[in-house]
Design a protein around this motif. Structure first.
Motif, PDB file in Angstrom:
ATOM      1  N   LEU A 155       0.852  -1.184   0.000  1.00  0.00           N
ATOM      2  CA  LEU A 155       0.000   0.000   0.000  1.00  0.00           C
ATOM      3  C   LEU A 155       0.888   1.235   0.000  1.00  0.00           C
ATOM      4  O   LEU A 155       1.921   1.262   0.676  1.00  0.00           O
ATOM      5  N   ASP A 156       0.512   2.237  -0.771  1.00  0.00           N
ATOM      6  CA  ASP A 156       1.181   3.538  -0.770  1.00  0.00           C
ATOM      7  C   ASP A 156       2.406   3.566  -1.669  1.00  0.00           C
ATOM      8  O   ASP A 156       2.505   4.418  -2.550  1.00  0.00           O
ATOM      9  N   SER A 157       3.375   2.688  -1.474  1.00  0.00           N
ATOM     10  CA  SER A 157       4.604   2.689  -2.275  1.00  0.00           C
ATOM     11  C   SER A 157       4.752   1.347  -2.980  1.00  0.00           C
ATOM     12  O   SER A 157       4.728   0.296  -2.337  1.00  0.00           O
ATOM     13  N   TYR A 158       4.920   1.379  -4.293  1.00  0.00           N
ATOM     14  CA  TYR A 158       5.007   0.161  -5.087  1.00  0.00           C
ATOM     15  C   TYR A 158       6.463  -0.277  -5.213  1.00  0.00           C
ATOM     16  O   TYR A 158       7.309   0.469  -5.699  1.00  0.00           O
ATOM     17  N   MET A 159       6.746  -1.506  -4.775  1.00  0.00           N
ATOM     18  CA  MET A 159       8.085  -2.089  -4.874  1.00  0.00           C
ATOM     19  C   MET A 159       7.944  -3.455  -5.540  1.00  0.00           C
ATOM     20  O   MET A 159       7.804  -4.485  -4.870  1.00  0.00           O
ATOM     21  N   PRO A 160       7.934  -3.492  -6.875  1.00  0.00           N
ATOM     22  CA  PRO A 160       7.660  -4.750  -7.591  1.00  0.00           C
ATOM     23  C   PRO A 160       8.633  -5.868  -7.290  1.00  0.00           C
ATOM     24  O   PRO A 160       8.277  -7.048  -7.394  1.00  0.00           O
ATOM     25  N   ASP A 161       9.876  -5.518  -6.913  1.00  0.00           N
ATOM     26  CA  ASP A 161      10.868  -6.557  -6.609  1.00  0.00           C
ATOM     27  C   ASP A 161      10.449  -7.440  -5.430  1.00  0.00           C
ATOM     28  O   ASP A 161      10.953  -8.558  -5.277  1.00  0.00           O
ATOM     29  N   LEU A 162       9.542  -6.946  -4.616  1.00  0.00           N
ATOM     30  CA  LEU A 162       9.103  -7.719  -3.444  1.00  0.00           C
ATOM     31  C   LEU A 162       8.052  -8.773  -3.810  1.00  0.00           C
ATOM     32  O   LEU A 162       7.685  -9.587  -2.980  1.00  0.00           O
ATOM     33  N   ARG A 163       7.566  -8.738  -5.033  1.00  0.00           N
ATOM     34  CA  ARG A 163       6.598  -9.714  -5.549  1.00  0.00           C
ATOM     35  C   ARG A 163       5.324  -9.812  -4.687  1.00  0.00           C
ATOM     36  O   ARG A 163       4.958 -10.887  -4.212  1.00  0.00           O
ATOM     37  N   TYR A 168      -1.904  -1.253  -4.172  1.00  0.00           N
ATOM     38  CA  TYR A 168      -2.906  -0.191  -4.281  1.00  0.00           C
ATOM     39  C   TYR A 168      -2.257   1.151  -3.964  1.00  0.00           C
ATOM     40  O   TYR A 168      -1.592   1.308  -2.940  1.00  0.00           O
ATOM     41  N   GLY A 169      -2.452   2.111  -4.848  1.00  0.00           N
ATOM     42  CA  GLY A 169      -1.915   3.450  -4.652  1.00  0.00           C
ATOM     43  C   GLY A 169      -1.906   4.189  -5.973  1.00  0.00           C
ATOM     44  O   GLY A 169      -2.283   3.638  -7.011  1.00  0.00           O
ATOM     45  N   GLN A 170      -1.480   5.435  -5.948  1.00  0.00           N
ATOM     46  CA  GLN A 170      -1.392   6.199  -7.181  1.00  0.00           C
ATOM     47  C   GLN A 170      -0.109   5.869  -7.941  1.00  0.00           C
ATOM     48  O   GLN A 170       0.861   5.380  -7.366  1.00  0.00           O
ATOM     49  N   ASP A 171      -0.119   6.166  -9.237  1.00  0.00           N
ATOM     50  CA  ASP A 171       1.117   6.211 -10.007  1.00  0.00           C
ATOM     51  C   ASP A 171       1.785   7.518  -9.597  1.00  0.00           C
ATOM     52  O   ASP A 171       1.414   8.596 -10.058  1.00  0.00           O
ATOM     53  N   ALA A 307      -6.741  14.163  -4.505  1.00  0.00           N
ATOM     54  CA  ALA A 307      -7.271  13.090  -3.660  1.00  0.00           C
ATOM     55  C   ALA A 307      -6.907  11.736  -4.255  1.00  0.00           C
ATOM     56  O   ALA A 307      -6.795  11.586  -5.470  1.00  0.00           O
ATOM     57  N   GLN A 308      -6.741  10.740  -3.397  1.00  0.00           N
ATOM     58  CA  GLN A 308      -6.373   9.406  -3.887  1.00  0.00           C
ATOM     59  C   GLN A 308      -7.162   8.294  -3.202  1.00  0.00           C
ATOM     60  O   GLN A 308      -6.737   7.150  -3.164  1.00  0.00           O
ATOM     61  N   HIS A 309      -8.323   8.643  -2.637  1.00  0.00           N
ATOM     62  CA  HIS A 309      -9.229   7.633  -2.092  1.00  0.00           C
ATOM     63  C   HIS A 309      -8.567   6.715  -1.065  1.00  0.00           C
ATOM     64  O   HIS A 309      -8.526   5.497  -1.229  1.00  0.00           O
ATOM     65  N   ALA A 310      -8.066   7.308   0.010  1.00  0.00           N
ATOM     66  CA  ALA A 310      -7.432   6.507   1.061  1.00  0.00           C
ATOM     67  C   ALA A 310      -8.408   5.484   1.638  1.00  0.00           C
ATOM     68  O   ALA A 310      -8.056   4.315   1.864  1.00  0.00           O
ATOM     69  N   TYR A 311      -9.630   5.911   1.895  1.00  0.00           N
ATOM     70  CA  TYR A 311     -10.661   5.019   2.446  1.00  0.00           C
ATOM     71  C   TYR A 311     -10.859   3.815   1.524  1.00  0.00           C
ATOM     72  O   TYR A 311     -10.896   2.665   1.973  1.00  0.00           O
ATOM     73  N   ARG A 312     -10.967   4.103   0.236  1.00  0.00           N
ATOM     74  CA  ARG A 312     -11.191   3.029  -0.731  1.00  0.00           C
ATOM     75  C   ARG A 312      -9.986   2.104  -0.807  1.00  0.00           C
ATOM     76  O   ARG A 312     -10.123   0.891  -0.965  1.00  0.00           O
ATOM     77  N   GLN A 313      -8.774   2.664  -0.710  1.00  0.00           N
ATOM     78  CA  GLN A 313      -7.579   1.823  -0.752  1.00  0.00           C
ATOM     79  C   GLN A 313      -7.576   0.814   0.388  1.00  0.00           C
ATOM     80  O   GLN A 313      -7.281  -0.368   0.196  1.00  0.00           O
ATOM     81  N   GLY A 314      -7.901   1.282   1.592  1.00  0.00           N
ATOM     82  CA  GLY A 314      -7.957   0.373   2.738  1.00  0.00           C
ATOM     83  C   GLY A 314      -8.974  -0.731   2.538  1.00  0.00           C
ATOM     84  O   GLY A 314      -8.710  -1.908   2.838  1.00  0.00           O
ATOM     85  N   ALA A 315     -10.138  -0.359   2.007  1.00  0.00           N
ATOM     86  CA  ALA A 315     -11.192  -1.345   1.773  1.00  0.00           C
ATOM     87  C   ALA A 315     -10.779  -2.351   0.704  1.00  0.00           C
ATOM     88  O   ALA A 315     -10.990  -3.568   0.853  1.00  0.00           O
ATOM     89  N   LEU A 316     -10.181  -1.878  -0.376  1.00  0.00           N
ATOM     90  CA  LEU A 316      -9.810  -2.763  -1.473  1.00  0.00           C
ATOM     91  C   LEU A 316      -8.678  -3.719  -1.093  1.00  0.00           C
ATOM     92  O   LEU A 316      -8.629  -4.845  -1.592  1.00  0.00           O
ATOM     93  N   CYS A 317      -7.780  -3.282  -0.226  1.00  0.00           N
ATOM     94  CA  CYS A 317      -6.717  -4.186   0.235  1.00  0.00           C
ATOM     95  C   CYS A 317      -7.313  -5.387   0.969  1.00  0.00           C
ATOM     96  O   CYS A 317      -6.932  -6.542   0.719  1.00  0.00           O
TER      97      CYS A 317
END
Length: 353
Positions: A155-163, A168-171, A307-317
């Motif tokens: 959540l928040d920061s994308y680190m693809p190497d961690l697989r 979920y988060g913004q670009d 805005a980046q829908h923090a509430y929605r991010q938590g729900a979708l996770c």
């Protein structure tokens, strides 16, 4: 044939076996001969039978506990909305025994992150939601989750190497680029813009903020290279009174600055100062629809809010962990949230959920 109309009786008749045999095959129970198993499997394939995973999950009456690792935060912060969304998703899935527990760490303190991860592993989680710390430290934790076959979401920061199972988060880069484009709609004639940061030891709180700034600076370099970007640090963990002194000194010594930007959720620190000091010719652009930011937008000291829908991010996770673990569904690996621009005219209509 529709899935819900395929009865065990129908499968048994097609396979030429008893209803009990079909029931044992569908529920992976013993005492089924190889010949009978092959007949049932053939019938299932011919009938395009797909089990109702939703009903099956309910029938098992199992409970699931997800753990969410978050930075420690104040009330009315971005992270609080993440928590509210996650709890709401658990409530929607309460029939399945879904719950979420939160473990907190200090953003710049690696030891507290390691302590939080150790506590999480001790609890034998069914799934984990992670706001990452530094890559190498986070990897130590996610490697153990992979070893234990515990799915996790970033959540928040994308680190693809961690697989991760999903993100979920913004670009963040595109978000910063977009922020610059919008700001320049009203600040294209300026000679200098203030960039407010909150740092400790020269570091901002997240990779996400770094990437936003990178996107912002790319746009400015390509389109407005002559506008000077002056950084002002409101040091983390200092008293709010000191912020007023820093801002007062800055604006007194930079009378030509009329526009500011920040890539964190604390635009209100500057916005409230501008209102208190009655500096109506200065505005700030910031991130996140938290109450204090919303109030500054309404009062006019914040011009734009992304805005980046923090509430929605938590729900979708939580929902993604539920679908992957309980319903055995395939999950979309990267989920970028909308980049939404709020102003005084539309902020009242924004809906968190």
């Amino acid at each position: 044939m529709a899935i819900e109309k395929i009865r065990i009786k129908d499968i048994a008749e097609r396979a030429g076996v008893s209803v009990g045999t079909v029931d044992r095959v569908l529920h992976n129970r013993p005492n089924v001969s190889k010949k009978a198993l092959e007949k049932v499997q053939k019938a299932l394939g011919e009938m395009d039978y797909k089990p109702n995973m939703y009903a099956s999950a309910l029938a098992y009456n199992k409970t699931y506990t997800f753990y969410c690792l978050l930075p420690k935060h104040e009330s009315e912060a971005y992270w609080e909305e993440i928590e509210q969304g996650a709890n709401a998703a658990c409530e929607r899935r309460r029939d399945f025994g879904i719950s979420v527990e939160f473990i907190y760490y200090k953003r710049f303190d690696v030891k507290t992150f390691e302590k939080a991860t150790a506590e999480c592993l001790k609890q034998n989680p069914d799934g984990v939601i992670i706001v990452p710390s530094k890559l190498d430290v986070t990897r130590q934790f996610t490697d153990k989750l992979h070893e234990l076959q515990v799915p996790f979401i970033l959540l928040d920061s994308y680190m693809p190497d961690l697989r991760p199972l999903s993100f979920y988060g913004q670009d963040s880069f595109q978000s910063g680029y977009f922020a610059a484009r919008m700001l320049m709609l009203i600040a294209s004639k300026e000679k200098e813009i203030m960039l407010m940061k909150q740092m400790r030891d020269g570091n901002v709180a997240s990779k996400q903020q770094e990437n936003r700034e990178t996107g912002f600076r790319h746009y400015m370099r390509d389109h407005f290279p002559d506008i000077e970007i002056t950084e002002v640090n409101l040091p983390l963990d200092e008293k709010r009174e000191s912020y007023d002194d820093i801002l007062e000194d800055f604006f007194n010594s930079h009378p030509q600055v009329h526009h500011c930007i920040t890539f964190n959720s604390k635009a209100h620190l500057v916005g409230e100062f501008l209102l208190r000091s009655n500096r109506r010719n200065i505005q700030i652009m910031g991130y996140d629809m938290v109450p204090k930011n919303e109030e500054c937008v309404k009062e006019g000291s914040i011009s734009f809010l992304i805005a980046q829908h923090a509430y929605r991010q938590g729900a979708l996770c939580v929902e993604s962990l539920f679908e992957a673990i309980v319903l055995k569904k395939k999950i979309t690996p990267v989920n970028y949230m909308p980049i939404e621009l709020l102003t005084k005219e539309n902020v009242a209509f924004y809906r968190r959920s």
